[in-house]
Motif scaffolding. Sequence first.
Motif, PDB file in Angstrom:
ATOM      1  N   TYR A 110       0.836  -1.207   0.000  1.00 44.57           N
ATOM      2  CA  TYR A 110       0.000   0.000   0.000  1.00 44.57           C
ATOM      3  C   TYR A 110       0.867   1.252   0.000  1.00 44.57           C
ATOM      4  O   TYR A 110       0.478   2.294  -0.504  1.00 44.57           O
ATOM      5  CB  TYR A 110      -0.959   0.020   1.201  1.00 44.57           C
ATOM      6  CG  TYR A 110      -1.733   1.311   1.213  1.00 44.57           C
ATOM      7  CD1 TYR A 110      -1.386   2.352   2.052  1.00 44.57           C
ATOM      8  CD2 TYR A 110      -2.765   1.521   0.299  1.00 44.57           C
ATOM      9  CE1 TYR A 110      -2.060   3.563   2.024  1.00 44.57           C
ATOM     10  CE2 TYR A 110      -3.444   2.726   0.259  1.00 44.57           C
ATOM     11  CZ  TYR A 110      -3.090   3.739   1.116  1.00 44.57           C
ATOM     12  OH  TYR A 110      -3.745   4.941   1.068  1.00 44.57           O
ATOM     13  N   TYR A 117      -0.179   9.477  -3.176  1.00 44.75           N
ATOM     14  CA  TYR A 117      -1.307  10.266  -2.678  1.00 44.75           C
ATOM     15  C   TYR A 117      -0.836  11.354  -1.715  1.00 44.75           C
ATOM     16  O   TYR A 117      -1.333  12.480  -1.761  1.00 44.75           O
ATOM     17  CB  TYR A 117      -2.326   9.383  -1.964  1.00 44.75           C
ATOM     18  CG  TYR A 117      -2.992   8.323  -2.816  1.00 44.75           C
ATOM     19  CD1 TYR A 117      -2.889   8.310  -4.206  1.00 44.75           C
ATOM     20  CD2 TYR A 117      -3.718   7.318  -2.223  1.00 44.75           C
ATOM     21  CE1 TYR A 117      -3.509   7.335  -4.962  1.00 44.75           C
ATOM     22  CE2 TYR A 117      -4.350   6.333  -2.978  1.00 44.75           C
ATOM     23  CZ  TYR A 117      -4.232   6.349  -4.340  1.00 44.75           C
ATOM     24  OH  TYR A 117      -4.851   5.384  -5.078  1.00 44.75           O
ATOM     25  N   ASN A 136     -10.592  -1.135  -6.774  1.00 45.89           N
ATOM     26  CA  ASN A 136     -11.282  -0.791  -5.530  1.00 45.89           C
ATOM     27  C   ASN A 136     -11.734   0.663  -5.616  1.00 45.89           C
ATOM     28  O   ASN A 136     -11.335   1.390  -6.511  1.00 45.89           O
ATOM     29  CB  ASN A 136     -10.389  -1.029  -4.299  1.00 45.89           C
ATOM     30  CG  ASN A 136      -9.192  -0.115  -4.283  1.00 45.89           C
ATOM     31  OD1 ASN A 136      -9.336   1.109  -4.247  1.00 45.89           O
ATOM     32  ND2 ASN A 136      -7.992  -0.682  -4.307  1.00 45.89           N
ATOM     33  N   SER A 137     -12.562   1.052  -4.679  1.00 46.06           N
ATOM     34  CA  SER A 137     -13.108   2.417  -4.693  1.00 46.06           C
ATOM     35  C   SER A 137     -12.531   3.273  -3.569  1.00 46.06           C
ATOM     36  O   SER A 137     -13.151   4.233  -3.141  1.00 46.06           O
ATOM     37  CB  SER A 137     -14.642   2.369  -4.583  1.00 46.06           C
ATOM     38  OG  SER A 137     -15.020   1.759  -3.359  1.00 46.06           O
ATOM     39  N   ASN A 138     -11.332   2.960  -3.107  1.00 45.20           N
ATOM     40  CA  ASN A 138     -10.741   3.687  -1.988  1.00 45.20           C
ATOM     41  C   ASN A 138     -10.426   5.142  -2.313  1.00 45.20           C
ATOM     42  O   ASN A 138     -10.580   6.013  -1.474  1.00 45.20           O
ATOM     43  CB  ASN A 138      -9.478   2.990  -1.490  1.00 45.20           C
ATOM     44  CG  ASN A 138      -9.782   1.643  -0.888  1.00 45.20           C
ATOM     45  OD1 ASN A 138     -10.878   1.420  -0.379  1.00 45.20           O
ATOM     46  ND2 ASN A 138      -8.838   0.725  -0.966  1.00 45.20           N
ATOM     47  N   GLY A 141      -9.135   9.680  -0.497  1.00 44.19           N
ATOM     48  CA  GLY A 141      -9.740   9.534   0.819  1.00 44.19           C
ATOM     49  C   GLY A 141      -9.937  10.777   1.649  1.00 44.19           C
ATOM     50  O   GLY A 141      -9.334  11.825   1.424  1.00 44.19           O
ATOM     51  N   THR A 166     -13.225   6.305  -9.191  1.00 38.62           N
ATOM     52  CA  THR A 166     -13.760   7.177  -8.143  1.00 38.62           C
ATOM     53  C   THR A 166     -13.405   8.618  -8.483  1.00 38.62           C
ATOM     54  O   THR A 166     -12.309   8.916  -8.942  1.00 38.62           O
ATOM     55  CB  THR A 166     -13.192   6.842  -6.743  1.00 38.62           C
ATOM     56  OG1 THR A 166     -11.782   6.995  -6.754  1.00 38.62           O
ATOM     57  CG2 THR A 166     -13.537   5.431  -6.328  1.00 38.62           C
TER      58      THR A 166
END
Length: 175
Positions: A110, A117, A136-138, A141, A166
């Motif tokens: 990760y 990010y 994934n839709s993470n 954030g 997203t």
Amino acid sequence: MGTDVIMNRVWATPSRWTFQIKPIADLLTKYVGDGKGWVDPFAGQNSPAEFTNDIDISAKAICHLEAVDFCHRLEGTFKGVLIDPPYSYRQISEHYKGQGIKATYKDTSYNFYGRVYNELSPKIEIGGLAITFGWNSNGIGKVRGFELIEILLVAHGLHHNDTIVTVERKIKESE
């Protein structure tokens, strides 16, 4: 959440070039427009962003650095960011190997996404957007000051994973 989240599921033929998939191209037209003021650290061949990077030297990008290094060197603020990285740690390893680079633990955890990010989020202006692509839709954030505004699921049929897009808006600086 401060807004209602738009959610859509559509079907489209898969493509190695994410931005050429019709519903994704339509979403980019809606949010990115001409790409002025947008950043893409994993640009590939078809990014609409003004400031592009891809570690692959054959990509049509302005820079060819590791994504975190590209993001670290960016100066100023931007309208938005497109994040279409390799979607799995295996893909990261294969992509690096194709460039003659040995992937390390920090590249296949990760940490790989988080470092990018963390470099990018302070450089997106308040009200700016982050559009992420993956399995994934993470997204970037809430912890980095973004709120979710849209999710697009692009089903590809058979045994292909969906492409999950997203769209997030920056509402405040990171916590």
